[in-house]
Scaffold this motif. Structure first.
Motif, PDB file in Angstrom:
ATOM      1  N   MET A  21       0.830  -1.200   0.000  1.00 13.60           N
ATOM      2  CA  MET A  21       0.000   0.000   0.000  1.00 13.60           C
ATOM      3  C   MET A  21       0.857   1.240   0.000  1.00 13.60           C
ATOM      4  SD  MET A  21      -3.187  -0.892   2.509  1.00 13.60           S
ATOM      5  CE  MET A  21      -4.128  -2.380   2.246  1.00 13.60           C
ATOM      6  N   GLY A  22       0.314   2.301  -0.595  1.00 12.35           N
ATOM      7  CA  GLY A  22       1.027   3.561  -0.623  1.00 12.35           C
ATOM      8  C   GLY A  22       0.249   4.604  -1.394  1.00 12.35           C
ATOM      9  N   PHE A  23       0.777   5.801  -1.424  1.00 12.13           N
ATOM     10  CA  PHE A  23       0.185   6.871  -2.224  1.00 12.13           C
ATOM     11  C   PHE A  23       0.808   6.785  -3.610  1.00 12.13           C
ATOM     12  CE2 PHE A  23      -2.119   8.525   1.201  1.00 12.13           C
ATOM     13  CZ  PHE A  23      -1.314   8.522   2.330  1.00 12.13           C
ATOM     14  N   VAL A  24       0.281   5.884  -4.415  1.00 14.00           N
ATOM     15  CA  VAL A  24       0.894   5.503  -5.679  1.00 14.00           C
ATOM     16  C   VAL A  24      -0.058   5.794  -6.830  1.00 14.00           C
ATOM     17  CG1 VAL A  24       1.885   3.598  -6.997  1.00 14.00           C
ATOM     18  CG2 VAL A  24       2.208   3.689  -4.514  1.00 14.00           C
ATOM     19  N   PRO A  25       0.381   6.544  -7.841  1.00 14.05           N
ATOM     20  CA  PRO A  25      -0.481   6.783  -9.001  1.00 14.05           C
ATOM     21  C   PRO A  25      -0.482   5.588  -9.936  1.00 14.05           C
ATOM     22  CG  PRO A  25       1.624   7.844  -9.324  1.00 14.05           C
ATOM     23  CD  PRO A  25       1.674   7.234  -7.949  1.00 14.05           C
ATOM     24  N   PRO A  26      -1.474   5.487 -10.798  1.00 13.80           N
ATOM     25  CA  PRO A  26      -1.472   4.389 -11.768  1.00 13.80           C
ATOM     26  C   PRO A  26      -0.343   4.550 -12.778  1.00 13.80           C
ATOM     27  CG  PRO A  26      -3.245   5.969 -12.193  1.00 13.80           C
ATOM     28  CD  PRO A  26      -2.652   6.336 -10.895  1.00 13.80           C
ATOM     29  N   PRO A  27       0.186   3.476 -13.343  1.00 13.67           N
ATOM     30  CA  PRO A  27      -0.330   2.110 -13.278  1.00 13.67           C
ATOM     31  C   PRO A  27       0.023   1.347 -12.010  1.00 13.67           C
ATOM     32  CG  PRO A  27       1.567   2.172 -14.701  1.00 13.67           C
ATOM     33  CD  PRO A  27       1.307   3.590 -14.321  1.00 13.67           C
ATOM     34  N   GLY A  28       1.027   1.805 -11.233  1.00 12.56           N
ATOM     35  CA  GLY A  28       1.287   1.249  -9.919  1.00 12.56           C
ATOM     36  C   GLY A  28       1.790  -0.172  -9.871  1.00 12.56           C
ATOM     37  N   SER A  30       5.096  -1.006 -10.197  1.00 15.83           N
ATOM     38  CA  SER A  30       6.523  -1.013  -9.866  1.00 15.83           C
ATOM     39  C   SER A  30       6.696  -1.098  -8.362  1.00 15.83           C
ATOM     40  CB  SER A  30       7.184   0.258 -10.395  1.00 15.83           C
ATOM     41  OG  SER A  30       8.556   0.291 -10.048  1.00 15.83           O
ATOM     42  N   HIS A  31       7.435  -2.098  -7.905  1.00 10.69           N
ATOM     43  CA  HIS A  31       7.494  -2.369  -6.469  1.00 10.69           C
ATOM     44  C   HIS A  31       8.158  -1.237  -5.682  1.00 10.69           C
ATOM     45  CE1 HIS A  31      11.812  -3.385  -6.335  1.00 10.69           C
ATOM     46  NE2 HIS A  31      11.614  -3.871  -7.540  1.00 10.69           N
ATOM     47  N   ASP A  32       9.039  -0.459  -6.306  1.00  9.50           N
ATOM     48  CA  ASP A  32       9.755   0.559  -5.547  1.00  9.50           C
ATOM     49  C   ASP A  32       8.904   1.794  -5.245  1.00  9.50           C
ATOM     50  OD1 ASP A  32      11.840   1.709  -8.339  1.00  9.50           O
ATOM     51  OD2 ASP A  32       9.673   1.575  -8.073  1.00  9.50           O
ATOM     52  N   GLU A  33       7.665   1.796  -5.695  1.00  8.21           N
ATOM     53  CA  GLU A  33       6.762   2.910  -5.397  1.00  8.21           C
ATOM     54  C   GLU A  33       6.047   2.751  -4.061  1.00  8.21           C
ATOM     55  OE1 GLU A  33       4.744   4.590  -9.217  1.00  8.21           O
ATOM     56  OE2 GLU A  33       4.685   2.402  -9.372  1.00  8.21           O
ATOM     57  N   TYR A  34       6.115   1.569  -3.477  1.00  6.06           N
ATOM     58  CA  TYR A  34       5.305   1.264  -2.295  1.00  6.06           C
ATOM     59  C   TYR A  34       6.139   1.296  -1.017  1.00  6.06           C
ATOM     60  CZ  TYR A  34       1.632  -0.111  -5.504  1.00  6.06           C
ATOM     61  OH  TYR A  34       0.670  -0.106  -6.479  1.00  6.06           O
ATOM     62  N   ASP A  35       5.489   1.765   0.063  1.00  7.78           N
ATOM     63  CA  ASP A  35       6.177   1.910   1.336  1.00  7.78           C
ATOM     64  C   ASP A  35       5.902   0.777   2.311  1.00  7.78           C
ATOM     65  OD1 ASP A  35       5.139   5.290   1.013  1.00  7.78           O
ATOM     66  OD2 ASP A  35       7.136   4.496   0.589  1.00  7.78           O
ATOM     67  N   LEU A  36       4.724   0.205   2.234  1.00  7.46           N
ATOM     68  CA  LEU A  36       4.308  -0.770   3.237  1.00  7.46           C
ATOM     69  C   LEU A  36       3.982  -2.090   2.560  1.00  7.46           C
ATOM     70  CD1 LEU A  36       3.684  -1.168   6.245  1.00  7.46           C
ATOM     71  CD2 LEU A  36       1.328  -0.497   5.739  1.00  7.46           C
ATOM     72  N   TRP A  37       4.548  -3.180   3.097  1.00  7.00           N
ATOM     73  CA  TRP A  37       4.420  -4.508   2.506  1.00  7.00           C
ATOM     74  C   TRP A  37       3.947  -5.521   3.528  1.00  7.00           C
ATOM     75  CZ3 TRP A  37       5.452  -5.720  -2.612  1.00  7.00           C
ATOM     76  CH2 TRP A  37       5.994  -4.693  -3.384  1.00  7.00           C
ATOM     77  N   GLY A  38       3.202  -6.497   3.029  1.00  6.77           N
ATOM     78  CA  GLY A  38       2.857  -7.642   3.849  1.00  6.77           C
ATOM     79  C   GLY A  38       3.982  -8.672   3.841  1.00  6.77           C
ATOM     80  N   GLN A  39       3.758  -9.763   4.575  1.00  6.84           N
ATOM     81  CA  GLN A  39       4.796 -10.778   4.726  1.00  6.84           C
ATOM     82  C   GLN A  39       4.774 -11.796   3.590  1.00  6.84           C
ATOM     83  OE1 GLN A  39       1.867 -10.920   6.130  1.00  6.84           O
ATOM     84  NE2 GLN A  39       1.195 -13.046   5.840  1.00  6.84           N
TER      85      GLN A  39
END
Length: 124
Positions: A98-105, A107-116
């Motif tokens: 999850m993150g404040f990411v514009p489309p197409p979204g 690319s993994h380096d755009e996200y700040d929070l990840w699940g396990q």
């Protein structure tokens, strides 16, 4: 503690279906875009699907178009990835982000929070 929790992975035969869930803990997903990613052994993390914060834009990797469906339910504070007509090539660990990411979204380096991550294995 802020975290994302995925569930719903497992072993399924080719042609089968699974539905993954992603629930944040410690915050609400209302204002965040959501991405689903996967990583197979020996490969990089691949963007699978994206949904915008207000649910009006969705994107899919070409490899899953027409088979996977992303959705979100802000009342249940949960995001989903419905996976149909699964193929052995879909075998991977699946992650939500999850993150404040514009489309197409995708690319993994755009996200700040990840699940396990949750393991999905497609095999007969």
């Amino acid at each position: 503690q802020v975290q994302l929790v995925e569930s719903g992975g497992g072993l399924v035969q080719p042609g089968g279906s699974l539905k993954l869930s992603c629930t944040p803990s410690g915050f609400h997903l209302d204002y965040y875009a959501i991405g689903w990613f996967r990583q197979a052994p020996g490969k990089g993390r691949e963007g699978v699907s994206y949904i915008s914060s207000n649910d009006d834009i969705k994107h899919y990797a070409d490899s899953v178009k027409g088979r996977f469906t992303i959705s979100r339910d802000n009342f249940k504070n949960t995001a989903y990835l419905q996976m149909d007509r699964l193929e052995p090539e879909d075998t991977a660990v699946y992650y939500c982000a999850m993150g404040f990411v514009p489309p197409p979204g995708l690319s993994h380096d755009e996200y700040d929070l990840w699940g396990q991550g949750t393991q999905v294995t497609v095999s007969s």
